[in-house]
Scaffold this motif. Structure first.
Motif, PDB file in Angstrom:
ATOM      1  N   ASN A  72      22.284 -20.020 -53.863  1.00 17.96           N
ATOM      2  CA  ASN A  72      21.532 -20.334 -55.109  1.00 17.96           C
ATOM      3  C   ASN A  72      20.371 -21.195 -55.130  1.00 17.96           C
ATOM      4  O   ASN A  72      19.564 -20.865 -55.659  1.00 17.96           O
ATOM      5  CB  ASN A  72      22.718 -21.106 -55.960  1.00 17.96           C
ATOM      6  CG  ASN A  72      23.837 -20.414 -56.217  1.00 17.96           C
ATOM      7  OD1 ASN A  72      23.826 -18.955 -56.255  1.00 17.96           O
ATOM      8  ND2 ASN A  72      25.165 -20.739 -56.509  1.00 17.96           N
ATOM      9  N   ALA A  73      20.393 -22.076 -54.184  1.00 14.60           N
ATOM     10  CA  ALA A  73      19.146 -22.607 -54.017  1.00 14.60           C
ATOM     11  C   ALA A  73      17.924 -21.873 -53.450  1.00 14.60           C
ATOM     12  O   ALA A  73      16.473 -22.432 -54.008  1.00 14.60           O
ATOM     13  CB  ALA A  73      19.135 -23.928 -53.018  1.00 14.60           C
ATOM     14  N   LYS A  75      17.533 -18.926 -54.094  1.00 11.72           N
ATOM     15  CA  LYS A  75      17.150 -17.719 -55.249  1.00 11.72           C
ATOM     16  C   LYS A  75      16.396 -18.521 -56.251  1.00 11.72           C
ATOM     17  O   LYS A  75      15.259 -18.219 -57.035  1.00 11.72           O
ATOM     18  CB  LYS A  75      18.301 -17.369 -55.822  1.00 11.72           C
ATOM     19  CG  LYS A  75      19.036 -16.227 -54.992  1.00 11.72           C
ATOM     20  CD  LYS A  75      20.328 -15.911 -55.830  1.00 11.72           C
ATOM     21  CE  LYS A  75      21.052 -14.795 -54.797  1.00 11.72           C
ATOM     22  NZ  LYS A  75      22.229 -14.544 -55.188  1.00 11.72           N
ATOM     23  N   GLN A  76      16.918 -20.037 -56.574  1.00 12.01           N
ATOM     24  CA  GLN A  76      16.050 -20.769 -57.497  1.00 12.01           C
ATOM     25  C   GLN A  76      14.736 -21.168 -57.077  1.00 12.01           C
ATOM     26  O   GLN A  76      13.790 -20.713 -57.815  1.00 12.01           O
ATOM     27  CB  GLN A  76      16.807 -22.098 -57.809  1.00 12.01           C
ATOM     28  CG  GLN A  76      16.265 -23.015 -58.549  1.00 12.01           C
ATOM     29  CD  GLN A  76      16.285 -22.617 -60.032  1.00 12.01           C
ATOM     30  OE1 GLN A  76      16.991 -21.670 -60.467  1.00 12.01           O
ATOM     31  NE2 GLN A  76      15.182 -23.056 -60.859  1.00 12.01           N
ATOM     32  N   ARG A  77      14.322 -21.393 -55.612  1.00 12.19           N
ATOM     33  CA  ARG A  77      13.082 -21.607 -55.162  1.00 12.19           C
ATOM     34  C   ARG A  77      12.282 -20.418 -55.242  1.00 12.19           C
ATOM     35  O   ARG A  77      10.907 -20.530 -55.665  1.00 12.19           O
ATOM     36  CB  ARG A  77      13.381 -22.098 -53.642  1.00 12.19           C
ATOM     37  CG  ARG A  77      12.022 -22.418 -53.146  1.00 12.19           C
ATOM     38  CD  ARG A  77      11.290 -23.775 -53.626  1.00 12.19           C
ATOM     39  NE  ARG A  77      10.097 -23.793 -53.031  1.00 12.19           N
ATOM     40  CZ  ARG A  77       9.140 -24.423 -53.631  1.00 12.19           C
ATOM     41  NH1 ARG A  77       8.892 -24.779 -54.770  1.00 12.19           N
ATOM     42  NH2 ARG A  77       7.976 -24.450 -52.773  1.00 12.19           N
ATOM     43  N   ARG A  79      12.568 -18.086 -57.462  1.00  9.36           N
ATOM     44  CA  ARG A  79      12.155 -17.896 -58.857  1.00  9.36           C
ATOM     45  C   ARG A  79      11.110 -18.835 -59.513  1.00  9.36           C
ATOM     46  O   ARG A  79      10.115 -18.342 -60.143  1.00  9.36           O
ATOM     47  CB  ARG A  79      13.480 -18.167 -59.623  1.00  9.36           C
ATOM     48  CG  ARG A  79      14.384 -16.924 -59.854  1.00  9.36           C
ATOM     49  CD  ARG A  79      15.396 -16.928 -60.928  1.00  9.36           C
ATOM     50  NE  ARG A  79      16.289 -18.067 -60.569  1.00  9.36           N
ATOM     51  CZ  ARG A  79      17.564 -18.087 -60.104  1.00  9.36           C
ATOM     52  NH1 ARG A  79      18.044 -17.054 -59.582  1.00  9.36           N
ATOM     53  NH2 ARG A  79      18.280 -19.319 -59.889  1.00  9.36           N
ATOM     54  N   GLU A  80      11.184 -19.968 -58.971  1.00 10.34           N
ATOM     55  CA  GLU A  80      10.196 -20.957 -59.070  1.00 10.34           C
ATOM     56  C   GLU A  80       8.980 -20.581 -58.736  1.00 10.34           C
ATOM     57  O   GLU A  80       7.851 -20.562 -59.381  1.00 10.34           O
ATOM     58  CB  GLU A  80      10.545 -22.292 -58.549  1.00 10.34           C
ATOM     59  CG  GLU A  80      11.405 -23.119 -59.239  1.00 10.34           C
ATOM     60  CD  GLU A  80      12.092 -24.232 -58.729  1.00 10.34           C
ATOM     61  OE1 GLU A  80      11.399 -24.725 -57.430  1.00 10.34           O
ATOM     62  OE2 GLU A  80      13.024 -24.907 -58.840  1.00 10.34           O
TER      63      GLU A  80
END
Length: 100
Positions: A72-73, A75-77, A79-80
């Motif tokens: 999840n981390a 994927k979040q990075r 997206r950012e």
């Protein structure tokens, strides 16, 4: 007359006495038999197996297909970074003069 002493020998005797004192302190502090160490390791392993045997695999139903925290981390990075790239691209497009 005073007694003649060999300073080298006296220095070495003093160093040996200090080393013996340090060794005795270490034996008191750290000296454990192999049986004691293996017993401690066995108890620690048994406790870990006991805890692992009672561990819940998924605590919440919302986490069932969510993936791991690391995934999840990542994927979040991603997206950012994608949002930052899009913002830079749009700001470049705003600054470019329009062809006439």
């Amino acid at each position: 007359m005073a007694e003649i002493i060999n300073l080298r020998r006296a220095r070495k005797q003093k160093e040996r006495a200090e080393a013996d004192k340090t060794a005795e302190q270490n034996r008191i502090s750290f000296g454990r038999t192999k049986a004691e160490r293996s017993l401690t390791n066995a108890e620690r392993d048994k406790a870990a197996r006991h805890i692992d045997g009672h561990r819940l695999t998924r605590a919440f139903s919302s986490e069932a297909d969510a993936g791991s925290r690391e995934e999840n981390a990542i994927k979040q990075r991603a997206r950012e970074l994608q949002r930052v790239g899009e913002a830079r691209k749009s700001s470049r497009d705003d600054n470019d003069p329009e062809p006439a």
